[in-house]
Design a protein around this motif. Sequence first.
Motif, PDB file in Angstrom:
ATOM      1  N   GLN B  17     -27.793  43.848  12.420  1.00 23.06           N
ATOM      2  CA  GLN B  17     -29.207  44.078  12.712  1.00 23.06           C
ATOM      3  C   GLN B  17     -29.801  45.142  11.787  1.00 23.06           C
ATOM      4  O   GLN B  17     -29.071  45.967  11.236  1.00 23.06           O
ATOM      5  CB  GLN B  17     -29.397  44.496  14.174  1.00 23.06           C
ATOM      6  CG  GLN B  17     -29.075  43.379  15.159  1.00 23.06           C
ATOM      7  CD  GLN B  17     -29.936  42.156  14.921  1.00 23.06           C
ATOM      8  OE1 GLN B  17     -31.163  42.220  14.988  1.00 23.06           O
ATOM      9  NE2 GLN B  17     -29.297  41.030  14.628  1.00 23.06           N
ATOM     10  N   PRO B  18     -31.123  45.147  11.647  1.00 20.62           N
ATOM     11  CA  PRO B  18     -31.747  46.166  10.794  1.00 20.62           C
ATOM     12  C   PRO B  18     -31.857  47.510  11.516  1.00 20.62           C
ATOM     13  O   PRO B  18     -31.786  47.569  12.751  1.00 20.62           O
ATOM     14  CB  PRO B  18     -33.140  45.585  10.524  1.00 20.62           C
ATOM     15  CG  PRO B  18     -33.410  44.712  11.696  1.00 20.62           C
ATOM     16  CD  PRO B  18     -32.099  44.150  12.126  1.00 20.62           C
ATOM     17  N   ALA B  19     -32.029  48.558  10.701  1.00 19.96           N
ATOM     18  CA  ALA B  19     -32.230  49.897  11.245  1.00 19.96           C
ATOM     19  C   ALA B  19     -33.251  50.624  10.381  1.00 19.96           C
ATOM     20  O   ALA B  19     -33.368  50.355   9.179  1.00 19.96           O
ATOM     21  CB  ALA B  19     -30.927  50.678  11.272  1.00 19.96           C
ATOM     22  N   ARG B  66     -28.776  46.829   0.618  1.00 18.50           N
ATOM     23  CA  ARG B  66     -29.329  46.744   1.969  1.00 18.50           C
ATOM     24  C   ARG B  66     -30.029  48.058   2.370  1.00 18.50           C
ATOM     25  O   ARG B  66     -30.758  48.100   3.352  1.00 18.50           O
ATOM     26  CB  ARG B  66     -28.251  46.395   3.001  1.00 18.50           C
ATOM     27  CG  ARG B  66     -27.153  47.402   3.167  1.00 18.50           C
ATOM     28  CD  ARG B  66     -26.158  46.948   4.256  1.00 18.50           C
ATOM     29  NE  ARG B  66     -25.096  47.915   4.471  1.00 18.50           N
ATOM     30  CZ  ARG B  66     -23.981  47.952   3.751  1.00 18.50           C
ATOM     31  NH1 ARG B  66     -23.820  47.082   2.763  1.00 18.50           N
ATOM     32  NH2 ARG B  66     -23.053  48.854   4.000  1.00 18.50           N
ATOM     33  N   PHE B  67     -29.792  49.113   1.577  1.00 19.93           N
ATOM     34  CA  PHE B  67     -30.483  50.383   1.796  1.00 19.93           C
ATOM     35  C   PHE B  67     -31.751  50.415   0.939  1.00 19.93           C
ATOM     36  O   PHE B  67     -31.711  50.115  -0.257  1.00 19.93           O
ATOM     37  CB  PHE B  67     -29.602  51.574   1.409  1.00 19.93           C
ATOM     38  CG  PHE B  67     -28.462  51.829   2.352  1.00 19.93           C
ATOM     39  CD1 PHE B  67     -27.222  51.243   2.133  1.00 19.93           C
ATOM     40  CD2 PHE B  67     -28.618  52.659   3.450  1.00 19.93           C
ATOM     41  CE1 PHE B  67     -26.162  51.471   3.003  1.00 19.93           C
ATOM     42  CE2 PHE B  67     -27.571  52.912   4.328  1.00 19.93           C
ATOM     43  CZ  PHE B  67     -26.340  52.303   4.104  1.00 19.93           C
ATOM     44  N   SER B  68     -32.858  50.835   1.561  1.00 23.56           N
ATOM     45  CA  SER B  68     -34.085  50.989   0.796  1.00 23.56           C
ATOM     46  C   SER B  68     -34.895  52.154   1.348  1.00 23.56           C
ATOM     47  O   SER B  68     -34.797  52.488   2.538  1.00 23.56           O
ATOM     48  CB  SER B  68     -34.917  49.707   0.823  1.00 23.56           C
ATOM     49  OG  SER B  68     -35.346  49.428   2.138  1.00 23.56           O
ATOM     50  N   GLY B  69     -35.652  52.781   0.465  1.00 22.91           N
ATOM     51  CA  GLY B  69     -36.503  53.890   0.868  1.00 22.91           C
ATOM     52  C   GLY B  69     -37.944  53.595   0.498  1.00 22.91           C
ATOM     53  O   GLY B  69     -38.224  52.947  -0.514  1.00 22.91           O
ATOM     54  N   SER B  70     -38.847  54.087   1.325  1.00 22.24           N
ATOM     55  CA  SER B  70     -40.267  53.877   1.059  1.00 22.24           C
ATOM     56  C   SER B  70     -41.057  55.050   1.609  1.00 22.24           C
ATOM     57  O   SER B  70     -40.517  55.925   2.307  1.00 22.24           O
ATOM     58  CB  SER B  70     -40.747  52.567   1.691  1.00 22.24           C
ATOM     59  OG  SER B  70     -40.632  52.639   3.101  1.00 22.24           O
TER      60      SER B  70
END
Lengths: 116, 112
Positions: B17-19, B66-70
């Motif tokens: 699942q996403p987090a 799968r890791f991203s920052g915004s």
Amino acid sequence: EVQLLDSGGGLVQPGGSLRLSCAASGFTFSDYALTWVRQAPGKGLEWVSSISKTGANTYYADSVQGRFTISRDSSRNTLYLQMNSLRAEDTAVYYCMRGYSAPDNWGQGTLVTVSS
Amino acid sequence: DVVMTQSPLSLPVTLGQPASISCRSSQSLVYSDGNTYLNWYQQRPGQSPRRLIYKVSNRDSGVPDRFSGSGSGADFTLRISRVEAEDVGVYYCMQGTHWPRTFGQGTKLEIK
């Protein structure tokens, strides 16, 4: 490969002194600012001090200002943290990091315990 | 001092699942050079922290995509598209714009 090797931690009595070292390798030491961060047992990360590439500029957290001194020796590729007048609340794992705006690599940490 | 506020502080997630973790700063993190020095770190149990994301959205080498920052200004987010078992640990945001540097309180990610 970039490596930062922290050392110098140990058990010290309140009011005592300790000098931490961070031996750097795998990059041009004089091209980077450096930083010390600490983590008290079971707690989060706390920035302690940073030093510019040349050593001309140093920065300290209020909690250590006047007691700790950061320095660097380019001939030895080593970062130091001289810690004086140590208090129980300075007990933590201390990590050195490369950089100070977006620090990337971390050392493995060295444990400082201040207790009588 | 710039206060970094993370939420949630505890994040139970089902595998696959996403987090999402939020990090808000008490003032803008845009530096005079135009960069925004908001970084994300992961600390796995018993390990030193490692950097995942720098300057808001730049993923470090070796960090899974799968890791991203915004985010921008004073409002930032770290997202994991599909949580894996190896993602368990504590995640910290850190601002490198203002002195003193400051970290968020940390968000503990666990598998449900």
